[in-house]
Design a protein around this motif. Structure first.
Motif, PDB file in Angstrom:
ATOM      1  N   ALA A 227       7.241  -1.022   5.119  1.00  0.00           N
ATOM      2  CA  ALA A 227       7.912  -2.118   4.424  1.00  0.00           C
ATOM      3  C   ALA A 227       6.825  -3.105   4.023  1.00  0.00           C
ATOM      4  O   ALA A 227       6.331  -3.873   4.859  1.00  0.00           O
ATOM      5  CB  ALA A 227       8.952  -2.769   5.320  1.00  0.00           C
ATOM      6  N   ILE A 228       6.443  -3.095   2.745  1.00  0.00           N
ATOM      7  CA  ILE A 228       5.243  -3.807   2.290  1.00  0.00           C
ATOM      8  C   ILE A 228       5.637  -5.104   1.589  1.00  0.00           C
ATOM      9  O   ILE A 228       6.489  -5.110   0.698  1.00  0.00           O
ATOM     10  CB  ILE A 228       4.423  -2.921   1.338  1.00  0.00           C
ATOM     11  CG1 ILE A 228       4.065  -1.593   2.026  1.00  0.00           C
ATOM     12  CG2 ILE A 228       3.160  -3.642   0.887  1.00  0.00           C
ATOM     13  CD1 ILE A 228       3.385  -0.598   1.107  1.00  0.00           C
ATOM     14  N   ASP A 229       4.994  -6.180   2.000  1.00  0.00           N
ATOM     15  CA  ASP A 229       5.139  -7.443   1.287  1.00  0.00           C
ATOM     16  C   ASP A 229       4.357  -7.333  -0.019  1.00  0.00           C
ATOM     17  O   ASP A 229       3.124  -7.220   0.001  1.00  0.00           O
ATOM     18  CB  ASP A 229       4.594  -8.586   2.145  1.00  0.00           C
ATOM     19  CG  ASP A 229       4.614  -9.932   1.431  1.00  0.00           C
ATOM     20  OD1 ASP A 229       5.135 -10.001   0.297  1.00  0.00           O
ATOM     21  OD2 ASP A 229       4.112 -10.911   2.019  1.00  0.00           O
ATOM     22  N   PRO A 230       5.001  -7.361  -1.181  1.00  0.00           N
ATOM     23  CA  PRO A 230       4.268  -7.170  -2.446  1.00  0.00           C
ATOM     24  C   PRO A 230       3.288  -8.287  -2.748  1.00  0.00           C
ATOM     25  O   PRO A 230       2.423  -8.119  -3.607  1.00  0.00           O
ATOM     26  CB  PRO A 230       5.393  -7.106  -3.488  1.00  0.00           C
ATOM     27  CG  PRO A 230       6.545  -7.814  -2.860  1.00  0.00           C
ATOM     28  CD  PRO A 230       6.447  -7.543  -1.393  1.00  0.00           C
ATOM     29  N   ALA A 231       3.413  -9.415  -2.059  1.00  0.00           N
ATOM     30  CA  ALA A 231       2.454 -10.497  -2.293  1.00  0.00           C
ATOM     31  C   ALA A 231       1.055 -10.119  -1.834  1.00  0.00           C
ATOM     32  O   ALA A 231       0.073 -10.679  -2.329  1.00  0.00           O
ATOM     33  CB  ALA A 231       2.909 -11.761  -1.566  1.00  0.00           C
ATOM     34  N   VAL A 232       0.944  -9.175  -0.889  1.00  0.00           N
ATOM     35  CA  VAL A 232      -0.369  -8.778  -0.389  1.00  0.00           C
ATOM     36  C   VAL A 232      -1.136  -7.962  -1.435  1.00  0.00           C
ATOM     37  O   VAL A 232      -2.250  -8.340  -1.823  1.00  0.00           O
ATOM     38  CB  VAL A 232      -0.237  -8.012   0.946  1.00  0.00           C
ATOM     39  CG1 VAL A 232      -1.600  -7.510   1.404  1.00  0.00           C
ATOM     40  CG2 VAL A 232       0.385  -8.898   2.012  1.00  0.00           C
ATOM     41  N   PRO A 233      -0.607  -6.836  -1.939  1.00  0.00           N
ATOM     42  CA  PRO A 233      -1.353  -6.138  -2.998  1.00  0.00           C
ATOM     43  C   PRO A 233      -1.493  -6.974  -4.262  1.00  0.00           C
ATOM     44  O   PRO A 233      -2.489  -6.840  -4.983  1.00  0.00           O
ATOM     45  CB  PRO A 233      -0.522  -4.867  -3.247  1.00  0.00           C
ATOM     46  CG  PRO A 233       0.828  -5.147  -2.693  1.00  0.00           C
ATOM     47  CD  PRO A 233       0.619  -6.092  -1.557  1.00  0.00           C
ATOM     48  N   ALA A 234      -0.523  -7.834  -4.545  1.00  0.00           N
ATOM     49  CA  ALA A 234      -0.639  -8.686  -5.736  1.00  0.00           C
ATOM     50  C   ALA A 234      -1.826  -9.627  -5.613  1.00  0.00           C
ATOM     51  O   ALA A 234      -2.526  -9.892  -6.601  1.00  0.00           O
ATOM     52  CB  ALA A 234       0.650  -9.476  -5.931  1.00  0.00           C
ATOM     53  N   ALA A 235      -2.067 -10.147  -4.402  1.00  0.00           N
ATOM     54  CA  ALA A 235      -3.207 -11.050  -4.207  1.00  0.00           C
ATOM     55  C   ALA A 235      -4.526 -10.329  -4.452  1.00  0.00           C
ATOM     56  O   ALA A 235      -5.473 -10.912  -5.003  1.00  0.00           O
ATOM     57  CB  ALA A 235      -3.170 -11.622  -2.794  1.00  0.00           C
ATOM     58  N   VAL A 236      -4.589  -9.066  -4.061  1.00  0.00           N
ATOM     59  CA  VAL A 236      -5.815  -8.287  -4.295  1.00  0.00           C
ATOM     60  C   VAL A 236      -5.987  -8.019  -5.787  1.00  0.00           C
ATOM     61  O   VAL A 236      -7.071  -8.220  -6.351  1.00  0.00           O
ATOM     62  CB  VAL A 236      -5.771  -6.965  -3.510  1.00  0.00           C
ATOM     63  CG1 VAL A 236      -7.039  -6.157  -3.766  1.00  0.00           C
ATOM     64  CG2 VAL A 236      -5.594  -7.229  -2.019  1.00  0.00           C
TER      65      VAL A 236
END
Length: 773
Positions: A227-236
């Motif tokens: 269950a991935i918080d999309p804010a994490v890959p978006a920040a990268v």
């Protein structure tokens, strides 16, 4: 008369002295049962006893029973050695309710037999001491045990008191079969007030000892559902070419994992609080464009290649077949036709449409990813919701069940804990796939999930084993009670977990007797079980926070109309709102309240960044002299506003609206045309700023204008008089100068004439011939 109180004083003194000696020499062992060194227990007692069976408590026929007993001393004094006894029940626990009662009780009410003993070492203040006990495989108490979950108890005793800890021993039944088990693991970052994690944040989190690294390494090689918080890959991805290599490698490893996955809300925002606050659906980011720097998204040119302009494709005209010509006497469609009329016509070739070429970017121009590309987690299934445990009542589940996916109209799927269902009361087992009315749900087992989460938070193996044995015991019951339907468990949200803690908890599920890993699609495809969701009490503080944040966002949206591109304000605001509602704040309510206060103050500062500075009285000398007003803009972008002036009466005529473009981080002077209809007097004028859409900006300001229009007439008259006088004086001086010059010329002429006459006379007297003649 005898003094009774005086006669009792030595007894009281002796008792008090004895108590002080006991408390000083050795802190008392507080009686009670603790299965783990939990956050709730910590601080309520000075000493804790934890019984941890080795191997998650699983003892197969012919195996030995090995346990560790840990005394945690949080007192300021050392504790003396204690006698430790281990006892085992002869009869297995009846069901999961009995299991929960045993683990949560004081260990009384059961017929137990001593199976081992040991003496613990002294435990230093603030330290831990662990003692191991081994029950041999050929011990009569282990031989011939039937499959089941057996109560296990450890007791630590010294002269000052007794501590008790309960656990279980599981004898598996390999012939009982099993069921599939899915495990959901969140991939999230700690709480943040920013809309996106910064490069420094990501570097710390993806370092070898960072939290994101621990999560990634724990799930690698497992069958966990992410269950991935999309804010994490978006920040990268938002860092573009400036992303540190270590951060980029972390994201690449995440994308390459074969695990099933779904997206959490942006920032893992609180879903239930949003719906309880009256929102029709959970909030979503609007755009992340303000976080993208143009220089980070300019495609690198191929070495040695000269960019060439992309030719404009020539549109291909579609070949439309001409309508069939009907000859005289031909039949209408549907009627019989003659053989001549039914001759096969020459087929018209179907044109092949040319593919639309993808426009090439101009050299040196940035190519930005879309919002979908930034937020992508490569989800196995879209429109999946996971509210925080216990927050989603029947109303929230119904509202989520009515939502559909934007892209493919996918029906929503909501994860709910079994404890919130009527079927899961008293820790009863509920299969994973369920239906709550019209809503599709996945029910995860509350007791197993809580034990796994507790285990994942323990770095010490001797403390982690207690929670793992509890999870294994509940799994032993649940796998037999699902009727072959798959089961779902979670390692719920938590910060600060190590790779070892997470991976060990995951491995426990996979190693549980009868458990078979299943994927997300298998859980969804299972036959649903009807469940009833209980109503949940809304968290008033979080609901109030949603309402407040929504009001602040609405104010910023209205204010942002002064900007050419409003998203530079509104997009970060939406991202920050979602982050402030994130699950990372659940463990620190005080820090969350401080973050809300800081956000409120920042919003107020932004709303006050464009304003009219405090005005003082204004002197207006003349009937047509412009008023000069300053507009302050503290934003880093230019703003467009309309300066409105409203005089208090009609004695002064002021231009009502004056458009102003205020430069960033500066004060801009504005001149407002004025026409005074009064010679002298005072007039109050109200000044305010409006956005191009009519939204009031900043606070209105009032100023008293002192009109001195007569001074203009007097000044002009005086000026005319002075100028006229100067001109007259100059004229008189000029005339006099000219007259004086004329007189001088006459005198000079007379003198010249006399001189000429004298010269003539002299010349005549000197001439010899003149006398002769």
């Amino acid at each position: 008369m005898t003094d009774i109180s005086a006669s009792r004083r030595p007894w009281h003194a002796a008792l008090l002295t004895a108590l002080l000696v006991v408390l000083t020499l050795a802190p008392g062992l507080t009686a009670g049962a603790t299965t783990e060194d939990s956050d709730e227990t910590r601080g309520t007692a000075a000493l804790h006893l934890t019984l941890s069976p080795v191997g998650n408590g699983v003892v197969r026929p012919g195996d030995a029973l090995s346990v560790s007993v840990t005394i945690s001393n949080e007192s300021p004094l050392d504790t003396p050695p204690a006698d430790i006894g281990l006892e085992l029940g002869a009869t297995p626990l009846a069901d999961r309710a009995a299991l929960a009662s045993w683990l949560g009780g004081d260990g009384s009410g059961y017929d137990l037999t001593a199976v081992g003993s040991a003496v613990s070492d002294p435990v230093d203040a603030g330290g831990r001491g662990t003692t191991g006990i081994l029950v041999a495989a050929d011990d009569p108490q282990l031989a011939g045990r039937a499959p089941g979950v057996y109560p296990l108890r450890a007791t630590a005793t010294n002269a000052t008191g007794t501590l008790v800890s309960t656990s279980v021993m599981v004898v598996p039944d390999d012939a009982a079969g099993g069921a599939g088990v899915g495990v959901v693991v969140p991939i999230t970052a700690p709480a943040t007030e920013s809309g996106l994690l910064t490069a420094d944040d990501l570097l710390a989190l993806t370092a070898p000892d960072g939290e994101l690294t621990a999560q990634l390494e724990a799930v690698a090689g497992s069958s966990a559902i992410l269950a991935i918080d999309p804010a994490v890959p978006a920040a990268v991805r938002a860092l573009g070419s400036s992303a540190p290599p270590a951060v980029t490698r972390w994201l690449q490893r995440l994308e390459e994992l074969p695990n099933d996955r779904f997206a959490l809300q942006f920032g893992d925002a609180d879903i239930a609080a949003q719906l309880d606050a009256g929102l029709p659906a959970p909030l979503q980011p609007t755009t992340l464009q303000p976080y993208l720097a143009a220089a980070d998204f300019v495609p690198a040119a191929t070495p040695g290649q000269t960019p060439t302009p992309t030719p404009t494709p020539t549109p291909t005209e579609a070949v439309v077949p001409a309508p069939a010509r009907v000859s005289p006497g031909a039949t209408t469609p549907g009627a019989a036709a003659s053989p001549e009329e039914t001759a096969t016509p020459t087929p018209t070739p179907t044109p092949t449409p040319e593919p639309t070429p993808t426009p090439e970017p101009e050299p040196g121009q940035p190519v930005y990813p879309t919002l979908e590309e930034l937020l992508s987690v490569d989800a196995t299934r879209d429109n999946v919701f996971w509210p925080f445990g216990g927050t989603a009542g029947a109303g929230v589940v119904d509202a989520l069940g009515a939502l559909r996916g934007d892209a493919d109209d996918t029906a929503s799927l909501t994860l709910v804990p079994s404890a919130t269902t009527a079927q899961g009361a008293r820790t009863a087992t509920v299969p994973a796939r369920g239906s709550a009315g019209a809503a599709s749900v996945l029910v995860y087992d509350s007791a197993i999930s809580a034990a796994l989460r507790a285990a994942s938070l323990r770095d010490e193996t001797t403390l982690r084993g207690a929670a793992l044995a509890e999870a294994t015991a509940h799994l032993s019951f649940a796998l037999r009670e699902t009727g072959g339907k798959p089961l779902l468990v979670t390692l719920d949200r938590a910060d600060g977990r190590s790779r070892v803690g997470l991976s060990t908890a995951l491995a426990t599920v996979g190693a549980a007797p009868g458990a078979t890993p299943v994927r997300l699609d298998a859980l969804v495809a299972a036959e649903p079980t009807a469940v009833s969701i209980a109503e949940a009490t809304a968290d008033e503080a979080r609901v109030a926070a949603v309402t407040e944040l929504q009001a602040e966002e609405a104010s910023l949206v209205a204010f942002s109309t002064v900007l050419t591109d409003a998203t530079v304000l509104t997009a970060p605001e939406r991202a920050e709102v979602l982050q402030l509602l994130g699950g990372g704040w659940l463990s620190d309510a005080e820090a969350w309240r401080q973050a809300l206060v800081a956000h409120r103050e920042a919003t107020a500062a932004t709303l006050g960044a464009v304003s009219i500075p405090q005005l003082t009285d204004i002197n207006l000398v003349g009937k047509n002299v412009p008023l000069r007003i300053w507009v302050r803009n503290s934003l880093p972008w230019p703003v467009d506003v309309m300066l409105i002036a409203q005089p208090g009466d009609a004695r002064i005529l002021v231009q009502r609206g004056t458009p102003v473009q205020a430069e960033p981080n500066s004060n801009t002077r504005v001149e407002i045309p004025v026409e005074a209809h009064v010679g002298n007097g005072e007039v109050d004028i109200r000044f305010e700023l409006l956005s191009p859409t009519g939204v009031p900006i900043g606070q209105p300001q009032n100023a008293t204008v002192m009109v001195r229009a007569d001074w203009e007439i007097i000044g002009i008259g005086a000026l005319v008089t002075v100028v006229g006088g100067l001109l007259t004086i100059g004229l008189i001086r000029t005339v006099r100068r000219r007259r004086a010059g004329t007189a001088e010329d006459d005198v000079e002429k007379d003198a010249t004439a006399d001189m000429d006459a004298a010269d003539v006379s002299k010349t005549a007297g000197d001439d010899p011939q003149s006398g002769a003649s």
